[in-house]
Design a protein around this motif. Structure first.
Motif, PDB file in Angstrom:
ATOM      1  N   GLU A  87    -151.589 -17.501 -20.384  1.00 40.03           N
ATOM      2  CA  GLU A  87    -150.737 -16.979 -21.088  1.00 40.03           C
ATOM      3  C   GLU A  87    -149.385 -17.969 -21.311  1.00 40.03           C
ATOM      4  OE1 GLU A  87    -149.067 -12.944 -20.778  1.00 40.03           O
ATOM      5  OE2 GLU A  87    -150.899 -12.195 -21.124  1.00 40.03           O
ATOM      6  N   ASP A  88    -149.001 -18.591 -22.525  1.00 41.67           N
ATOM      7  CA  ASP A  88    -148.278 -19.358 -22.717  1.00 41.67           C
ATOM      8  C   ASP A  88    -147.883 -20.679 -21.940  1.00 41.67           C
ATOM      9  OD1 ASP A  88    -147.347 -17.513 -24.819  1.00 41.67           O
ATOM     10  OD2 ASP A  88    -146.011 -16.363 -23.362  1.00 41.67           O
ATOM     11  N   GLY A  89    -149.075 -21.171 -21.596  1.00 44.25           N
ATOM     12  CA  GLY A  89    -149.183 -22.429 -20.806  1.00 44.25           C
ATOM     13  C   GLY A  89    -149.234 -22.019 -19.331  1.00 44.25           C
ATOM     14  N   ARG A  90    -149.094 -20.885 -18.997  1.00 46.55           N
ATOM     15  CA  ARG A  90    -149.079 -20.597 -17.554  1.00 46.55           C
ATOM     16  C   ARG A  90    -150.301 -19.707 -17.164  1.00 46.55           C
ATOM     17  NH1 ARG A  90    -144.289 -17.333 -15.862  1.00 46.55           N
ATOM     18  NH2 ARG A  90    -144.929 -16.150 -17.757  1.00 46.55           N
ATOM     19  N   ILE A  91    -150.691 -19.819 -15.748  1.00 45.10           N
ATOM     20  CA  ILE A  91    -151.631 -18.977 -15.237  1.00 45.10           C
ATOM     21  C   ILE A  91    -151.150 -17.738 -14.768  1.00 45.10           C
ATOM     22  CG2 ILE A  91    -153.599 -18.873 -13.645  1.00 45.10           C
ATOM     23  CD1 ILE A  91    -154.067 -21.626 -14.049  1.00 45.10           C
ATOM     24  N   ILE A  92    -151.559 -16.473 -15.147  1.00 43.21           N
ATOM     25  CA  ILE A  92    -151.092 -15.190 -14.707  1.00 43.21           C
ATOM     26  C   ILE A  92    -151.990 -14.721 -13.465  1.00 43.21           C
ATOM     27  CG2 ILE A  92    -150.305 -12.770 -14.864  1.00 43.21           C
ATOM     28  CD1 ILE A  92    -148.448 -15.048 -16.578  1.00 43.21           C
ATOM     29  N   ASP A  93    -151.645 -14.570 -12.265  1.00 39.59           N
ATOM     30  CA  ASP A  93    -152.632 -14.030 -11.425  1.00 39.59           C
ATOM     31  C   ASP A  93    -153.098 -12.792 -11.372  1.00 39.59           C
ATOM     32  OD1 ASP A  93    -152.254 -16.307  -9.626  1.00 39.59           O
ATOM     33  OD2 ASP A  93    -150.352 -15.507  -8.711  1.00 39.59           O
ATOM     34  N   SER A  94    -154.304 -12.566 -11.005  1.00 39.81           N
ATOM     35  CA  SER A  94    -154.930 -11.318 -11.067  1.00 39.81           C
ATOM     36  C   SER A  94    -154.089 -10.117 -10.525  1.00 39.81           C
ATOM     37  CB  SER A  94    -156.263 -11.076 -10.443  1.00 39.81           C
ATOM     38  OG  SER A  94    -156.192 -11.319  -8.988  1.00 39.81           O
ATOM     39  N   GLN A  95    -154.347  -8.904 -10.924  1.00 41.58           N
ATOM     40  CA  GLN A  95    -153.593  -7.728 -10.464  1.00 41.58           C
ATOM     41  C   GLN A  95    -154.522  -6.848 -10.551  1.00 41.58           C
ATOM     42  OE1 GLN A  95    -150.675  -7.344 -13.294  1.00 41.58           O
ATOM     43  NE2 GLN A  95    -149.451  -9.203 -12.771  1.00 41.58           N
ATOM     44  N   ILE A  96    -154.034  -5.672  -9.614  1.00 44.80           N
ATOM     45  CA  ILE A  96    -154.388  -4.238  -9.580  1.00 44.80           C
ATOM     46  C   ILE A  96    -153.443  -3.347  -9.819  1.00 44.80           C
ATOM     47  CG2 ILE A  96    -155.643  -2.731  -8.180  1.00 44.80           C
ATOM     48  CD1 ILE A  96    -156.994  -4.829  -6.345  1.00 44.80           C
ATOM     49  N   LEU A  97    -153.744  -2.740 -10.973  1.00 45.28           N
ATOM     50  CA  LEU A  97    -152.622  -2.004 -11.636  1.00 45.28           C
ATOM     51  C   LEU A  97    -153.114  -0.630 -11.581  1.00 45.28           C
ATOM     52  CD1 LEU A  97    -151.854  -4.145 -14.662  1.00 45.28           C
ATOM     53  CD2 LEU A  97    -150.598  -4.043 -12.661  1.00 45.28           C
ATOM     54  N   PRO A  98    -152.040   0.567 -11.478  1.00 42.89           N
ATOM     55  CA  PRO A  98    -152.561   1.883 -11.575  1.00 42.89           C
ATOM     56  C   PRO A  98    -153.167   2.234 -13.116  1.00 42.89           C
ATOM     57  CG  PRO A  98    -150.068   1.909 -11.395  1.00 42.89           C
ATOM     58  CD  PRO A  98    -150.681   0.490 -11.268  1.00 42.89           C
ATOM     59  N   ALA A  99    -154.135   3.057 -13.221  1.00 42.30           N
ATOM     60  CA  ALA A  99    -154.763   3.136 -14.448  1.00 42.30           C
ATOM     61  C   ALA A  99    -153.774   4.234 -15.356  1.00 42.30           C
ATOM     62  CB  ALA A  99    -156.126   3.851 -14.391  1.00 42.30           C
ATOM     63  N   GLU A 100    -153.730   4.304 -16.572  1.00 44.44           N
ATOM     64  CA  GLU A 100    -152.866   4.917 -17.425  1.00 44.44           C
ATOM     65  C   GLU A 100    -153.794   6.263 -17.608  1.00 44.44           C
ATOM     66  OE1 GLU A 100    -152.068   2.993 -21.064  1.00 44.44           O
ATOM     67  OE2 GLU A 100    -151.354   1.250 -20.021  1.00 44.44           O
ATOM     68  N   LYS A 101    -153.462   7.368 -17.542  1.00 44.22           N
ATOM     69  CA  LYS A 101    -153.853   8.683 -17.640  1.00 44.22           C
ATOM     70  C   LYS A 101    -153.844   9.001 -19.120  1.00 44.22           C
ATOM     71  CE  LYS A 101    -152.881  10.386 -12.913  1.00 44.22           C
ATOM     72  NZ  LYS A 101    -152.393  11.674 -12.296  1.00 44.22           N
ATOM     73  N   LYS A 102    -154.792   9.412 -19.702  1.00 44.18           N
ATOM     74  CA  LYS A 102    -155.061  10.015 -20.709  1.00 44.18           C
ATOM     75  C   LYS A 102    -155.153  11.579 -21.156  1.00 44.18           C
ATOM     76  CE  LYS A 102    -157.485   5.905 -22.276  1.00 44.18           C
ATOM     77  NZ  LYS A 102    -158.925   5.270 -22.829  1.00 44.18           N
ATOM     78  N   ASP A 103    -153.925  12.105 -21.359  1.00 45.67           N
ATOM     79  CA  ASP A 103    -154.126  13.502 -21.627  1.00 45.67           C
ATOM     80  C   ASP A 103    -154.270  13.938 -22.907  1.00 45.67           C
ATOM     81  OD1 ASP A 103    -153.430  13.834 -18.862  1.00 45.67           O
ATOM     82  OD2 ASP A 103    -151.132  13.630 -19.339  1.00 45.67           O
TER      83      ASP A 103
END
Length: 93
Positions: free
Chosen positions: A77-93
């Protein structure tokens, strides 16, 4: 396919290759150059032990992700490498 070779076949065959190299250099030095029953048994047991250790390691290292999380791979993104991430999943209600 590569994973199967690395974690199954190589640890099983490695003691035989090491002992074969030892016998080769031992024969060049004028020593014994035959495979004995004891050495074959030790190489087989060592190979099976190495294979079991590799399978246990594979089972501990690889696995399912935790419930409620998502993996975001690395991105550019924008000429930079963004590291991988483990994020909490968004809850769908």
């Amino acid at each position: 396919m590569i994973r199967a070779i690395l974690f199954h076949i190589i640890p099983l065959i490695l003691p035989f290759v090491v002992y074969g190299v030892y016998l080769y250099f031992n024969a060049r030095a004028g020593g014994d150059k035959s495979w004995g029953k004891t050495s074959l048994a030790i190489a087989t047991i060592s190979g099976l032990l190495l294979m079991a250790i590799s399978l246990i390691t594979l089972g501990l290292v690889s696995g399912e992700s935790q419930e409620g999380t998502i993996y975001v791979p690395p991105r550019f993104e924008d000429g930079r490498i963004i590291d991988s991430q483990i994020l909490p999943a968004e809850k769908k209600d």
